[in-house]
Design a protein around this motif. Structure first.
Motif, short mmCIF file in Angstrom:
data_model
loop_
_atom_site.label_atom_id
_atom_site.label_comp_id
_atom_site.label_asym_id
_atom_site.label_seq_id
_atom_site.Cartn_x
_atom_site.Cartn_y
_atom_site.Cartn_z
N ILE A 16 35.21 35.72 36.56
CA ILE A 16 36.71 35.74 35.84
C ILE A 16 36.35 34.96 34.38
CG2 ILE A 16 39.20 35.13 36.07
CD1 ILE A 16 38.72 35.81 39.23
N GLU A 17 36.88 35.52 33.06
CA GLU A 17 37.03 35.08 32.11
C GLU A 17 38.12 34.78 31.45
OE1 GLU A 17 35.00 32.88 30.05
OE2 GLU A 17 36.40 33.49 28.51
N THR A 18 38.15 34.10 31.28
CA THR A 18 40.13 33.32 30.31
C THR A 18 40.72 32.32 29.77
OG1 THR A 18 40.85 32.28 32.49
CG2 THR A 18 41.48 34.43 32.93
N SER A 19 39.31 31.89 28.43
CA SER A 19 39.21 31.31 27.88
C SER A 19 40.04 31.14 26.90
CB SER A 19 37.37 31.09 27.88
OG SER A 19 36.35 31.68 26.51
N CYS A 20 40.17 32.37 26.43
CA CYS A 20 41.14 32.50 25.43
C CYS A 20 42.21 34.13 25.27
CB CYS A 20 40.41 33.21 24.13
SG CYS A 20 40.50 32.41 22.61
N ASP A 21 41.87 34.44 24.74
CA ASP A 21 43.05 36.11 24.57
C ASP A 21 42.22 37.06 25.47
OD1 ASP A 21 40.67 36.41 22.69
OD2 ASP A 21 42.44 37.28 21.31
N GLU A 22 41.16 37.53 25.93
CA GLU A 22 41.12 38.49 27.20
C GLU A 22 40.68 37.52 28.46
OE1 GLU A 22 38.53 40.93 23.84
OE2 GLU A 22 37.44 39.58 24.54
N THR A 23 41.07 38.61 29.36
CA THR A 23 41.30 38.56 30.45
C THR A 23 39.99 39.59 30.70
OG1 THR A 23 43.17 38.24 31.04
CG2 THR A 23 41.97 38.58 32.55
N GLY A 24 38.62 38.71 31.78
CA GLY A 24 38.02 40.23 31.99
C GLY A 24 37.72 39.19 33.02
N VAL A 25 36.87 40.96 33.56
CA VAL A 25 36.68 40.79 35.72
C VAL A 25 35.41 41.62 35.58
CG1 VAL A 25 37.01 41.17 37.86
CG2 VAL A 25 38.71 40.44 35.77
N GLY A 26 34.95 40.92 35.28
CA GLY A 26 33.34 41.17 35.82
C GLY A 26 31.89 41.62 37.13
N ILE A 27 31.29 42.25 37.57
CA ILE A 27 30.97 42.33 38.45
C ILE A 27 29.96 43.07 38.65
CG2 ILE A 27 31.12 43.49 41.20
CD1 ILE A 27 33.73 43.67 40.71
N ALA A 68 49.46 35.96 29.09
CA ALA A 68 48.76 37.76 29.32
C ALA A 68 48.30 37.29 30.85
CB ALA A 68 48.10 37.68 28.07
N HIS A 69 47.60 36.44 30.48
CA HIS A 69 46.41 36.25 31.85
C HIS A 69 46.60 35.94 32.99
CE1 HIS A 69 43.26 35.62 29.23
NE2 HIS A 69 43.07 33.89 28.32
N LEU A 70 48.25 35.67 32.89
CA LEU A 70 48.65 35.42 34.02
C LEU A 70 49.29 37.20 34.93
CD1 LEU A 70 50.22 33.98 36.53
CD2 LEU A 70 51.67 33.99 35.45
N GLU A 71 49.65 38.04 33.97
CA GLU A 71 50.40 38.86 33.99
C GLU A 71 50.20 39.65 34.45
OE1 GLU A 71 52.24 40.10 30.31
OE2 GLU A 71 54.23 39.23 30.81
N ALA A 72 48.00 40.24 33.84
CA ALA A 72 46.54 41.43 33.67
C ALA A 72 46.11 40.88 34.94
CB ALA A 72 46.22 40.82 32.08
N MET A 73 45.95 39.47 35.57
CA MET A 73 44.75 39.20 36.36
C MET A 73 44.64 39.82 37.08
SD MET A 73 42.37 37.14 36.89
CE MET A 73 42.68 35.78 35.85
N VAL A 74 45.82 40.59 38.17
CA VAL A 74 45.29 41.27 39.74
C VAL A 74 45.06 42.28 39.48
CG1 VAL A 74 46.39 42.15 42.07
CG2 VAL A 74 46.95 39.86 41.29
N PRO A 75 46.02 43.00 38.01
CA PRO A 75 44.90 44.40 38.07
C PRO A 75 43.94 44.59 37.25
CG PRO A 75 47.53 43.80 36.89
CD PRO A 75 47.23 42.77 37.42
N THR A 76 43.62 44.05 36.33
CA THR A 76 42.30 43.98 35.83
C THR A 76 41.20 44.06 37.12
OG1 THR A 76 43.20 42.69 34.06
CG2 THR A 76 40.58 42.75 34.14
N ILE A 77 41.27 43.21 38.22
CA ILE A 77 40.57 42.32 39.14
C ILE A 77 40.27 44.20 40.13
CG2 ILE A 77 40.22 41.15 41.23
CD1 ILE A 77 41.58 38.72 39.66
N ASP A 78 41.71 44.55 40.76
CA ASP A 78 41.45 45.44 41.01
C ASP A 78 41.08 46.58 40.16
OD1 ASP A 78 43.35 44.63 43.53
OD2 ASP A 78 44.88 45.10 42.66
#
Length: 365
Positions: A10-21, A53-63
């Motif tokens: 999980i990457e949220t250091s700036c303006d992009e919510t990134g989730v990688g596997i 924005a991270h808060l709103e995007a986190m769960v959908p991006t992980i899914d």
């Protein structure tokens, strides 16, 4: 391949919510939710907007990442998250989410360094990193030269910007030229049609008595802005493409010159370039030219892996698991100024002792 660690990052250091596997060094998913459009009208990133924005995007991006990878959360071997450096509020959203998922799934948690992750992501493109590797990281927040002898435990700063980072200078000059935000891609695009030798802009910290590996772009930014202002004050048309090309050339000239010098001085025959500005076409071309002339192997990930993303965090997390590094404690906190000398934030207990046994089936059971 099945024996390699399966890690979500999980990457949220700036303006992009990134989730990688990733599984080992194989990328399975790279999901990103960007809030750049929300910041564009302000001409730069607004921390509070980014955090929301991270808060709103986190769960959908992980899914979305789990679906893209075709894996179940319960099959993960660990969860990695950027603990710093970065925007404090944005980092806190990512760290909190990672803790929640790790606790609920009964998985080890790894707080990792944003800069070290930018180096490690190259393993997803070109295989295991040579040791040692010199890394030039160039982004909106960082311009750094780093020597990595072990990406999980030994990353040494060789040089850094003393004022504006290169990406920050790109954004500011784009704003002066009324080209919009973010500045990097648009400057690169206009520069392709301009003359890089049209205007002799200064090269900061390149004198014989200047620090060999440090960078400074504040003077260049000011020189370009004043040149543009003088043209406008005289009622003359500003040659946008030539300005973009000449400014860009001044930046990449200094970056590549110092990076190659560091490699030669330290006896390192591999140079890795990462960070958002590494997507710049002229930086890639000039680095390749100078590395070939000096007998240095250049490694640059594809542009999508150069910008902030969850894949880079997962890559470093997988390396932590593979090398048996200690997991982070539950009191892991976001550190906006986490030094690069701390590739990860370990705990004081063995990797799996911090896992709450009663939580193992709480999620995705």
């Amino acid at each position: 391949m099945a024996d390699e660690p399966l890690v979500l990052g999980i990457e949220t250091s700036c303006d992009e919510t990134g989730v990688g596997i990733v599984r080992g060094t194989t990328l399975l998913a790279d999901a990103i939710a960007s809030s750049v459009d929300e910041h564009a009208r302000f001409g730069g990133v607004v921390p509070e907007v980014a955090s929301r924005a991270h808060l709103e995007a986190m769960v959908p991006t992980i899914d979305r990442a789990l679906k893209e990878a075709g894996v179940s959360a319960k099959d993960l071997d660990g969860i990695a998250v950027t603990a710093g450096p970065g925007l404090a509020g944005a980092l806190l959203v990512g760290v909190s989410a990672a803790k929640a998922y790790a606790y609920a799934l009964g998985k080890p948690l790894y707080g990792v360094n944003h800069l070290a992750s930018h180096i490690c992501v190259d393993q997803l493109e070109h295989g295991a990193l040579p040791e040692p590797t010199m890394a030039l990281l160039v982004s909106g927040g960082h311009s750094s030269l780093l020597l990595s002898t072990d990406i999980t435990s030994d990353v040494r700063p060789m040089g850094a910007t003393i004022d504006d980072a290169a990406g920050e200078a790109f954004d500011k000059i784009a704003r002066v030229l009324d080209l919009g935000f973010p500045g990097g891609p648009v400057i690169d695009r206009y520069a392709r049609e301009g003359d890089p030798e049209a205007i002799a802009f200064p090269r900061g910290l390149t004198g014989p008595r200047d620090p060999a590996y440090d960078f400074s772009f504040s003077g260049l930014k000011t020189a370009v802005a004043r040149w543009i202002e003088a043209k406008r004050a005289a009622g003359e048309e500003v040659p946008v493409r030539d300005v973009a090309a000449s400014f860009q050339e001044a930046v990449v000239d200094v970056l590549t010159r110092k990076a190659v010098r560091a490699c030669k001085d330290q006896g390192v025959d591999h140079l890795m370039i990462g960070g958002g500005v590494a997507a710049n076409s002229r930086l890639r071309a000039l680095a390749q030219e100078r590395c070939e002339a000096s007998g240095i192997r250049l490694r640059v990930p594809r542009p999508k892996l150069c910008t902030d993303n969850g894949a880079m965090v997962a890559a470093l997390g997988a390396e932590m698991v593979a090398r048996g590094r200690a997991a982070s404690d539950w009191d892991l906190s976001a550190d906006s100024s986490l030094p690069v000398t701390d590739p990860h934030v370990p705990g004081a207990v063995p990797a799996h002792d911090h896992v709450h046994e009663l939580a193992k089936d709480n999620l995705y059971s």
